[in-house]
Design a protein around this motif. Structure first.
Motif, PDB file in Angstrom:
ATOM      1  N   TYR A 115       0.860  -1.188   0.000  1.00  0.00           N
ATOM      2  CA  TYR A 115       0.000   0.000   0.000  1.00  0.00           C
ATOM      3  C   TYR A 115       0.889   1.228   0.000  1.00  0.00           C
ATOM      4  O   TYR A 115       1.752   1.392   0.885  1.00  0.00           O
ATOM      5  N   ARG A 116       0.703   2.101  -0.965  1.00  0.00           N
ATOM      6  CA  ARG A 116       1.458   3.354  -1.028  1.00  0.00           C
ATOM      7  C   ARG A 116       0.645   4.448  -0.355  1.00  0.00           C
ATOM      8  O   ARG A 116      -0.504   4.682  -0.717  1.00  0.00           O
ATOM      9  N   LYS A 117       1.259   5.102   0.608  1.00  0.00           N
ATOM     10  CA  LYS A 117       0.587   6.111   1.428  1.00  0.00           C
ATOM     11  C   LYS A 117      -0.119   7.144   0.562  1.00  0.00           C
ATOM     12  O   LYS A 117       0.497   7.775  -0.305  1.00  0.00           O
ATOM     13  N   SER A 136       9.365  15.047  -1.691  1.00  0.00           N
ATOM     14  CA  SER A 136      10.164  13.901  -2.115  1.00  0.00           C
ATOM     15  C   SER A 136       9.379  12.599  -2.180  1.00  0.00           C
ATOM     16  O   SER A 136       9.959  11.544  -2.451  1.00  0.00           O
ATOM     17  N   THR A 137       8.063  12.667  -1.953  1.00  0.00           N
ATOM     18  CA  THR A 137       7.240  11.454  -1.928  1.00  0.00           C
ATOM     19  C   THR A 137       6.046  11.611  -2.850  1.00  0.00           C
ATOM     20  O   THR A 137       5.360  12.631  -2.822  1.00  0.00           O
ATOM     21  N   ALA A 138       5.796  10.603  -3.654  1.00  0.00           N
ATOM     22  CA  ALA A 138       4.616  10.570  -4.523  1.00  0.00           C
ATOM     23  C   ALA A 138       3.482   9.870  -3.786  1.00  0.00           C
ATOM     24  O   ALA A 138       3.696   8.874  -3.088  1.00  0.00           O
ATOM     25  N   ALA A 139       2.274  10.386  -3.922  1.00  0.00           N
ATOM     26  CA  ALA A 139       1.122   9.815  -3.233  1.00  0.00           C
ATOM     27  C   ALA A 139       0.633   8.556  -3.935  1.00  0.00           C
ATOM     28  O   ALA A 139       0.659   8.450  -5.156  1.00  0.00           O
ATOM     29  N   GLY A 140       0.174   7.597  -3.121  1.00  0.00           N
ATOM     30  CA  GLY A 140      -0.487   6.422  -3.666  1.00  0.00           C
ATOM     31  C   GLY A 140      -1.899   6.741  -4.089  1.00  0.00           C
ATOM     32  O   GLY A 140      -2.434   7.813  -3.771  1.00  0.00           O
ATOM     33  N   GLU A 141      -2.529   5.799  -4.771  1.00  0.00           N
ATOM     34  CA  GLU A 141      -3.870   6.038  -5.315  1.00  0.00           C
ATOM     35  C   GLU A 141      -4.843   4.908  -5.035  1.00  0.00           C
ATOM     36  O   GLU A 141      -6.006   4.985  -5.450  1.00  0.00           O
ATOM     37  N   SER A 142      -4.415   3.856  -4.326  1.00  0.00           N
ATOM     38  CA  SER A 142      -5.259   2.676  -4.165  1.00  0.00           C
ATOM     39  C   SER A 142      -5.479   2.316  -2.709  1.00  0.00           C
ATOM     40  O   SER A 142      -4.544   2.372  -1.895  1.00  0.00           O
ATOM     41  N   ILE A 143      -6.710   1.938  -2.379  1.00  0.00           N
ATOM     42  CA  ILE A 143      -7.044   1.371  -1.073  1.00  0.00           C
ATOM     43  C   ILE A 143      -6.706  -0.116  -1.101  1.00  0.00           C
ATOM     44  O   ILE A 143      -6.986  -0.804  -2.094  1.00  0.00           O
ATOM     45  N   VAL A 144      -6.119  -0.619  -0.018  1.00  0.00           N
ATOM     46  CA  VAL A 144      -5.616  -1.991  -0.020  1.00  0.00           C
ATOM     47  C   VAL A 144      -6.085  -2.755   1.206  1.00  0.00           C
ATOM     48  O   VAL A 144      -5.944  -2.276   2.343  1.00  0.00           O
TER      49      VAL A 144
END
Length: 283
Positions: A115-117, A136-144
């Motif tokens: 899971y990406r934050k 410096s961090t790319a956001a995630g897009e999926s609920i896991v």
């Protein structure tokens, strides 16, 4: 013969920018948990590395099949334990960004879910520092969600805790039973909101909440609140380390019938109306 307990452990540590020292601490905690019969041990956000200077995290970021994660996979396999690794610096979509990734390993060392934050910590904390995670961090897009030996897990990371909609979806749309919240809350925000928010998420979703935390000073600039907790679906704290800042493991047994009992006696899933039949009146 009674079935063995579904035992969860929540680990607390003070990570630094020393990958080897952090691994040694994690290894000790994993072996301690395995000896206690823990099925799933949850490690905090940034378990493997906490930067001391800007740009350090980007330099050490690796893909999920890189040597850092391979080492933790071997640790899970050798200890025969599932590991929730909250907040790994996964190599990102470009040279300027990484992903803050929650990795779930099974007892054979295989990656079951990642899971990406989603919610990034871009805030000016009163009395503390200015944080800009999105630099410096790319956001995630999926609920896991993920199946595990202790129940259906909902994966989140730290600042996600302030966005109840995510936890509502994990429970009511994806049927999570246990919510994992690996974190590195600041001392200021932790003192004000940590336990309150965690217990609120447990109560409003009727899930267990397992919150592994970073604790103490990581260097000159950064300090984490600590206070790792396990909370039951009624909002009762059932495990925590005696010392809020200590390195160690707290253990609790998960009772899935407890979830069923709470949800049956207070069937909020059947009572929800917002988003379905209610109308909005204009001002």
């Amino acid at each position: 013969m009674a079935a063995p307990p579904l035992r969860v452990g929540v680990a607390q540590m003070t990570s630094t920018n020393d990958l080897e020292a952090n691994y040694n601490t994690c290894s000790r905690l994993v072996k301690e948990a395995a000896a206690a019969g823990v099925n799933l041990l949850c490690l905090p956000e940034s378990f493997s590395f906490v930067a001391a200077k800007d740009g350090e995290s980007l330099k050490i970021a690796q893909p999920l099949d890189g040597p850092i994660m391979q080492r933790y996979s071997s640790l899970a396999r050798e200890s025969n334990i599932w590991l929730s690794l909250g907040g790994f610096q996964e190599k990102g979509p470009d040279d300027s960004h990484l992903y803050n990734t929650h990795v779930l390993l099974d007892s054979s060392g295989n990656i079951r879910k990642t899971y990406r934050k989603i919610h990034l910590f871009d805030v000016d904390v009163p009395g503390s520092m200015v944080y800009k995670e999105s630099d410096s961090t790319a956001a995630g897009e999926s609920i896991v969600v993920a199946e595990s030996p202790v129940g259906l897990l909902g994966l989140t990371v730290c600042y996600d805790l302030r966005f109840p909609e995510l936890y509502q979806q994990l429970r009511f749309q994806h049927h999570a039973q246990i919510l994992l919240v690996p974190s590195a809350f600041t001392k200021v925000t932790g003192e004000a909101h940590w336990e309150i928010l965690l217990r609120a998420r447990a109560i409003e979703t009727q899930c267990y909440v397992v919150a592994a935390a970073q604790a103490g000073r990581h260097g000159e600039k950064r300090e984490s609140y600590g206070d790792s907790l396990i909370i039951d679906p009624w909002g009762v704290v059932i495990a925590r380390l005696p010392d809020r800042l200590a390195t160690g493991v707290a253990v609790a047994d998960i009772d899935l019938s407890r979830i069923d009992s709470v949800r049956r006696r207070m069937p909020i899933a059947q009572h929800q109306r917002i988003g379905s039949c209610l109308k909005t009146q204009s001002v």
